[in-house]
Design an enzyme around this catalytic site. Structure first.
Site, PDB file in Angstrom:
ATOM      1  N   SER A  48       7.959  -7.485 -85.592  1.00 59.13           N
ATOM      2  CA  SER A  48       7.341  -6.259 -85.110  1.00 59.13           C
ATOM      3  C   SER A  48       7.936  -5.005 -85.744  1.00 59.13           C
ATOM      4  CB  SER A  48       7.481  -6.175 -83.583  1.00 59.13           C
ATOM      5  OG  SER A  48       6.762  -7.212 -82.997  1.00 59.13           O
TER       6      SER A  48
HETATM    7  N1  SAH Z   1       0.901 -10.082 -86.897  1.00 60.89           N
HETATM    8  C1  SAH Z   1       1.787 -10.470 -85.825  1.00 60.89           C
HETATM    9  C2  SAH Z   1       2.930 -11.299 -86.347  1.00 60.89           C
HETATM   10  C3  SAH Z   1       3.367 -12.326 -85.340  1.00 60.89           C
HETATM   11  S1  SAH Z   1       4.589 -13.459 -85.876  1.00 60.89           S
HETATM   12  C4  SAH Z   1       2.271  -9.261 -85.061  1.00 60.89           C
HETATM   13  O1  SAH Z   1       1.906  -8.134 -85.380  1.00 60.89           O
HETATM   14  O2  SAH Z   1       3.000  -9.433 -84.104  1.00 60.89           O
HETATM   15  C5  SAH Z   1       3.674 -14.666 -86.752  1.00 60.89           C
HETATM   16  C6  SAH Z   1       2.644 -15.399 -85.965  1.00 60.89           C
HETATM   17  O3  SAH Z   1       2.075 -16.373 -86.838  1.00 60.89           O
HETATM   18  C7  SAH Z   1       3.149 -16.170 -84.756  1.00 60.89           C
HETATM   19  O4  SAH Z   1       2.445 -15.761 -83.616  1.00 60.89           O
HETATM   20  C8  SAH Z   1       2.858 -17.625 -85.092  1.00 60.89           C
HETATM   21  O5  SAH Z   1       2.504 -18.402 -83.959  1.00 60.89           O
HETATM   22  C9  SAH Z   1       1.698 -17.502 -86.067  1.00 60.89           C
HETATM   23  N2  SAH Z   1       1.509 -18.643 -86.945  1.00 60.89           N
HETATM   24  C10 SAH Z   1       2.444 -19.481 -87.448  1.00 60.89           C
HETATM   25  N3  SAH Z   1       1.883 -20.412 -88.220  1.00 60.89           N
HETATM   26  C11 SAH Z   1       0.538 -20.187 -88.218  1.00 60.89           C
HETATM   27  C12 SAH Z   1      -0.585 -20.843 -88.825  1.00 60.89           C
HETATM   28  N4  SAH Z   1      -0.440 -21.941 -89.583  1.00 60.89           N
HETATM   29  N5  SAH Z   1      -1.809 -20.316 -88.603  1.00 60.89           N
HETATM   30  C13 SAH Z   1      -1.979 -19.204 -87.829  1.00 60.89           C
HETATM   31  N6  SAH Z   1      -0.955 -18.559 -87.225  1.00 60.89           N
HETATM   32  C14 SAH Z   1       0.297 -19.033 -87.410  1.00 60.89           C
END
Ligand code: SAH
Length: 198
Positions: A48
């Site tokens: 974040s």
């Molecule tokens: N854009 C988000 C980032 C969250 S952290 C924000 O602003 O908070 C990354 C996220 O990617 C996590 O929620 C995790 O569950 C997700 N993630 C991990 N592997 C993934 C996949 N193969 N496909 C889709 N999402 C995934």
């Protein structure tokens, strides 16, 4: 962020406007209460970090009405930034609980992103091609399927690497089978999940 080198005025403007704490608190709770995947402690904070969001958003060079695919909806903060930039946003989350909660939150806040529960390695072909793809988890490699869901001249911003840090890469689709790649330094993300069973 300006001092750290972010110059995209649109990105700075919308990030200034969005109440970040609403998203941050939520993802923090979710990770600790429900997550059965081995997330590093403090991953929520790292992801974040406004600088990373600003950096990736700037690299995408979003124009109004652009179709943008986000991989890793998480708490939805990046999704909100994309919506405020007036992109048409499609976002995929691999964890069911996060998907549900963030879908509700974005809805309550009035953001019109299309959210999907699914695997980011697959992308979302039915809505392709995209002007931009943003991956917000650390990818082991650049997924081929995502490359081919870009429009010609479309841009993908993706952190690549399996260790503690990833290289931020900008992939541009120059032609049908022609892609360029540029590196933009080290960042730290939670891993992009493979073979998750539910
Ligand atoms: N854009 C988000 C980032 C969250 S952290 C924000 O602003 O908070 C990354 C996220 O990617 C996590 O929620 C995790 O569950 C997700 N993630 C991990 N592997 C993934 C996949 N193969 N496909 C889709 N999402 C995934």
């Amino acid at each position: 962020m300006r001092e750290k080198g972010i110059t995209d005025e649109n990105v700075l403007r919308v990030m200034n406007k969005i109440p970040r704490h609403l998203f941050f608190d939520k993802v923090f709770h979710d990770k600790f209460a429900y997550d059965d995947v081995a997330f590093p402690i403090g991953a929520g904070q790292t992801i974040s970090q406004p600088y990373t969001v600003a950096f990736q958003s700037s690299l995408l060079q979003i124009a109004k009405r652009d179709k943008i695919l986000e991989i890793g909806t998480g708490c939805g903060y990046q999704t909100a930034v994309l919506c405020e930039l007036e992109a048409r946003v499609f976002t995929i989350e691999r964890q069911l609980l996060l998907f549900k909660q963030t879908n509700n939150l974005l809805d309550q806040m009035g953001y019109r992103a299309k959210t999907f529960f699914g695997d980011g390695f697959e992308g979302k072909k039915v809505f392709a091609p995209y002007d931009g793809i943003i991956v917000t988890c650390g990818a082991p490699f650049v997924p081929e399927k995502l490359k081919y869901q870009l429009k010609v001249n479309g841009r993908m911003v993706i952190p690549v690497g399996e260790g503690d840090t990833q290289q931020m890469k900008l992939i541009v689709r120059l032609g049908e089978d022609d892609f360029s790649a540029m590196d933009y330094g080290d960042f730290s993300f939670v891993p992009m999940l493979k073979n998750k069973s539910k």
